[in-house]
Write a protein that holds these residues in place. Structure first.
Motif, PDB file in Angstrom:
ATOM      1  N   GLY B  44       0.801  -1.216   0.000  1.00 43.54           N
ATOM      2  CA  GLY B  44       0.000   0.000   0.000  1.00 43.54           C
ATOM      3  C   GLY B  44       0.831   1.261   0.000  1.00 43.54           C
ATOM      4  N   GLU B  45       0.155   2.370  -0.308  1.00 50.75           N
ATOM      5  CA  GLU B  45       0.818   3.669  -0.318  1.00 50.75           C
ATOM      6  C   GLU B  45       0.696   4.310   1.067  1.00 50.75           C
ATOM      7  N   LYS B  70      -7.608   4.952  -4.059  1.00 52.20           N
ATOM      8  CA  LYS B  70      -7.511   3.548  -3.696  1.00 52.20           C
ATOM      9  C   LYS B  70      -7.291   3.345  -2.191  1.00 52.20           C
ATOM     10  N   THR B  71      -6.358   4.104  -1.602  1.00 52.07           N
ATOM     11  CA  THR B  71      -6.033   3.830  -0.204  1.00 52.07           C
ATOM     12  C   THR B  71      -7.215   4.106   0.709  1.00 52.07           C
ATOM     13  N   ILE B 217       0.769  16.334  -0.999  1.00 55.24           N
ATOM     14  CA  ILE B 217       1.135  14.923  -1.170  1.00 55.24           C
ATOM     15  C   ILE B 217       2.383  14.659  -0.338  1.00 55.24           C
ATOM     16  N   THR B 261      -2.166  17.686  -8.136  1.00 54.11           N
ATOM     17  CA  THR B 261      -2.592  16.900  -9.303  1.00 54.11           C
ATOM     18  C   THR B 261      -1.440  16.082  -9.887  1.00 54.11           C
ATOM     19  N   ALA B 262      -0.284  16.073  -9.212  1.00 53.88           N
ATOM     20  CA  ALA B 262       0.922  15.466  -9.790  1.00 53.88           C
ATOM     21  C   ALA B 262       0.692  14.044 -10.280  1.00 53.88           C
ATOM     22  N   PHE B 263      -0.055  13.268  -9.512  1.00 56.09           N
ATOM     23  CA  PHE B 263      -0.209  11.849  -9.861  1.00 56.09           C
ATOM     24  C   PHE B 263      -1.656  11.517 -10.213  1.00 56.09           C
ATOM     25  N   GLN B 266      -2.262   8.440 -12.402  1.00 60.12           N
ATOM     26  CA  GLN B 266      -1.915   7.185 -11.719  1.00 60.12           C
ATOM     27  C   GLN B 266      -2.933   6.875 -10.623  1.00 60.12           C
ATOM     28  N   GLU B 267      -3.355   7.923  -9.924  1.00 59.56           N
ATOM     29  CA  GLU B 267      -4.335   7.723  -8.848  1.00 59.56           C
ATOM     30  C   GLU B 267      -5.641   7.173  -9.407  1.00 59.56           C
ATOM     31  N   LEU B 269      -6.037   5.452 -12.221  1.00 61.76           N
ATOM     32  CA  LEU B 269      -5.797   4.078 -12.655  1.00 61.76           C
ATOM     33  C   LEU B 269      -5.858   3.119 -11.471  1.00 61.76           C
ATOM     34  N   SER B 270      -5.163   3.485 -10.415  1.00 64.98           N
ATOM     35  CA  SER B 270      -5.089   2.647  -9.228  1.00 64.98           C
ATOM     36  C   SER B 270      -6.478   2.429  -8.628  1.00 64.98           C
TER      37      SER B 270
END
Lengths: 492, 284
Positions: B44-45, B70-71, B217, B261-263, B266-267, B269-270
């Protein structure tokens, strides 16, 4: 073999290390160097001259009995070789991989004067890996040879990197219970969050930590020194001594405009995401990085090399390394530079960052670089980079990784009244014992010296541990060296 | 050393929950303004969450989260009796709370109301006159109203649709209050970035000290990586160790909003992958 005359041994070539081919490894996270076979190890070990006064041992910060373990390898006694290593080195599988041997043991090897030195690091790795592979089960379940003889004592180590692990391992071997407090969720410090999998597989670190747990060392991850628990609180709650080995984890930035654009990372962030967060397996794992076309890494040390090689493996089309001086002045290990170039790293020497330029979404798009030339030597003894006025260029880049060093993290010093520090925040410690301005509080590793090597941090951890143990237990009798006591633990 | 969830309360079904977690070593030291970093499973993140309350005697801390990725979605699948794999804290600098000459106005929006609650309570315990202003889109999405009313004599509410309190924004109530009360000593704002920015802009003409709590973040949360860096008064600061609270009049909110908004790809998608593999029970 051992009867071969020294002059002939010098002519036997150094045994090459098998490696993954550059084109293959540049796209995977498996270890680059594959390790010796038993036959390779025997041939290489036989090159050792078994000097009466071994210069190699003096070159080692923890004074490993190098001829001693190599002699065992020549005899095929692999367990014995490991036992000799463990007398002074708690983490041989790590050191065999990441020590700068060329400046230490191998740099001092007599064979190196006329030819190539004995590949001591590779042999150390072989001995450690062979032992751990064969007897991992025994290491875990066999029980420690050193009983926890002194349950009236306890020592705390803050941080779980090389210095703390070494300190904890030594103390445990002398029967002193140790608790290691680690801020992150995984134990190992820089070995886990900093050094990439392809140079130091995390499984190797985990095995070394498991071996330490078998000795009775207690690990508490998610405990932040200076936050969850402070040094004064540890002393108040009955810890007889505290060792501070928290590393130098504060990232330095370049201080140029645009540095907070998306896509500009500190090497610490980038490597922590990939190594600790296993971002190379995203989205199977949750911690992301993002793919980039052109990555530019700033810096010339081992961390810069690790970041650049990591970016290649994550699929960057092109990875460049910008450095203010020339390749000659780069502080990284030559082996790292060599590996990185083999894998296709583009090197932009004599270039310094001027500005990061973003797109309309605040994401990095271009970098302005300033051409430099070498001037007079500066305080570091290296030629200082001087800007060539008016000579700048702009390159396209969607990711930049800043690897220009680290500073002292202030969490401990802010919460430990009376702890003396230098101006830049590093902790003042007695060079011989590691004791700080507060009695029974010791420190070692990067938080004392500034960023240095794994093995020098281990040396500091060991010196402090010896000082702590001698104070708590009384010095060891003269005829029994501490090395031999520590040896008991290695047989566990 | 996993941490056990003792109680779970669904505050807004499917969106926001409150967890009371056994963590005596964190509860003993948690102060208003502190946060924790947690991880839900072995790959996990690490995510930061502000501590909404702490009870040192019971050895518990309270966390409130909005399911937004996701988390947090994974966290939402846990229930009382389940363990949180990794819980680390208390992190960040605590809110500077001392006796003030005039009232302190604590403004909270969305999930930020929970974090603001801890700070408002801290000011109340320090003997300060606390005014709270909370806002949400509608009454059903309003958090911690009762908890705030239990100690705060003046709880002002703004909702976008007027279903509770005043129809409008928290800043409308704030400006009104500042116009009518020149003794206000400090304004504290926690919520979405646009809200905190609006609060800082609203208080500026009045010259009232304004503290905002930033939700950048983070990766390690202990000053090692710089992911959370923000520009404050033209200087780069780390939200995790220099903050998370800063002078709202000096924060570069545009940069903060961009960096959040950097990721985002990816966020997304996850989160999508997670939703595919998990049956959602959050609205049960």
């Amino acid at each position: 073999m051992s009867a071969t005359a020294p002059s002939k041994k010098a002519k036997v070539p150094r045994t090459a290390m098998p490696e993954q081919p550059p084109k293959v490894r540049a796209r995977n996270f498996q270890e680059v160097a594959l390790g010796y076979t038993p036959e390779m190890a025997r041939i290489e070990a036989a090159r050792c001259l078994q000097c009466k006064k071994p210069a190699c041992r003096k070159g080692c910060p923890v004074e490993v009995d190098i001829p001693g373990f190599i002699k065992q390898l020549v005899a095929g006694e692999h367990d014995e070789a490991y036992a000799v290593l463990r007398r002074t080195n708690s983490l041989p599988a790590v050191c065999g991989r990441v020590c700068p041997q060329e400046n230490q043991c191998e740099g001092a090897c007599i064979l190196g004067k006329k030819g190539e030195p004995v590949a001591i690091g590779r042999l150390e790795r072989f001995a450690a890996d062979t032992y751990l592979a064969k007897s991992a089960c025994e290491t875990l379940t066999g029980g420690p040879a050193c009983a926890m003889a002194r349950d009236d004592l306890k020592v705390a180590c803050i941080g779980s990197g090389p210095s703390s692990l070494t300190c904890a391992g030594y103390l445990a071997a002398r029967g002193i219970p140790v608790t290691v407090f680690e801020a992150l969720h995984e134990v190992g410090g820089v070995l886990v969050y900093g050094i990439p999998e392809f140079r130091l597989p995390k499984g190797v670190v985990r095995q070394e930590v498991e071996a330490m747990k078998a000795l009775g060392v207690e690990f508490r991850p998610n405990w932040v020194g200076g936050k969850t628990v402070t040094v004064p609180e540890l002393l108040e709650t009955g810890y007889n001594a505290v060792f501070i080995g928290v590393g130098a984890g504060l990232p330095r930035f370049l201080g140029v405009p645009g540095e907070n654009l998306i896509g500009v990372f500190s090497a610490n962030e980038y490597l922590t995401r990939v190594n600790l967060g296993r971002a190379y397996k995203f989205p199977a794992t949750d911690t992301p990085t993002f793919p980039a076309k052109h990555v530019v890494v700033f810096g010339g040390g081992n961390v810069a090399m690790d970041a650049a090689r990591t970016a290649m493996r994550l699929g960057a089309e092109k990875v460049s390394l910008a450095y203010r001086r020339t390749e000659y002045e780069m502080p990284c290990r030559r082996e790292e530079l060599h590996h990185a170039k083999e894998e296709g790293l583009d090197i932009l020497c004599l270039n310094a960052p001027v500005e990061f330029i973003g797109d309309e979404n605040g994401r990095l798009a271009r970098i302005v670089l300033q051409r430099m030339e070498l001037g007079e030597p500066d305080a570091s003894g290296r030629c200082s980079p001087v800007a060539c006025q008016g000579d700048t260029c702009t390159i396209e880049a969607d990711m930049a990784i800043v690897a220009v060093g680290t500073g002292a993290n202030p969490l401990i010093s802010q919460t430990t009244p009376g702890l003396e520090t230098y101006r830049r925040g590093y902790i003042v410690a007695d060079p011989a014992t590691g004791e700080t301005s507060i009695p029974n509080v010791f420190a070692g590793g990067d938080i004392v010296t500034g960023a240095a090597t794994v093995i020098s941090a281990m040396g500091a951890g060991r010196r402090a541990a010896k000082a702590i143990a001698d104070r708590l237990l009384g010095p060891l009798p003269a005829e029994v060296s501490p090395d031999e006591t520590a040896d008991d633990s290695a047989d566990a | 050393m996993p941490s056990r969830i003792l109680r779970k309360r669904k505050l807004i079904p499917g969106a926001t929950s409150e967890l009371v977690i056994s963590a005596p070593h964190i509860a003993a030291k948690a102060k208003p303004g502190n946060f924790v970093i947690l991880r839900v499973w072995e790959d996990g993140e690490r995510i930061p969450l502000t501590i909404a309350d702490a009870d040192p005697d019971a050895g518990t801390i309270t966390l409130v989260y909005l399911v937004m990725g996701k988390t947090t979605a994974h966290l939402e699948t846990l229930d009382a009796g389940d363990d949180i794999l990794d819980l680390c804290g208390p992190l960040g600098k605590a809110t500077e709370i001392h006796k003030l000459d005039g009232p302190v106005i604590c403004v909270g929006g969305g999930t930020g109301i929970a974090a603001m609650h801890h700070i408002a309570k801290g000011h109340h315990m320090a003997g300060n006159q606390v005014v709270t202003i909370i806002g949400a889109r509608c009454e059903d999405l309003l958090l911690f109203h009762d908890e705030l009313c239990s100690f705060c004599p003046e709880v002002l509410v703004a909702t976008n649709d007027g279903s509770c309190g005043r129809q409008g924004l928290v800043t409308d109530l704030l400006v009104e209050r500042l116009e009518n009360d020149k003794t206000v000593a400090e304004v504290v704002a926690i919520g979405p970035v646009p809200m905190m920015r609006a609060v800082a802009e609203a208080t500026k003409p009045f010259g009232v000290k304004t503290t905002v709590s930033l939700n950048s973040i983070m990766v390690d949360g202990i000053g090692m990586c710089g992911a959370c860096r923000v520009s404050v008064g033209g200087q780069t600061r780390f939200a995790c160790v220099d903050g998370p609270e800063f002078d709202g009049h000096a924060v570069d909110f545009t940069e903060l909003a961009a960096r959040l908004t950097a990721f985002k790809d990816q966020e997304r998608l996850s989160y999508e992958e997670f939703k595919k593999s998990h049956v959602c029970n959050c609205s049960k």
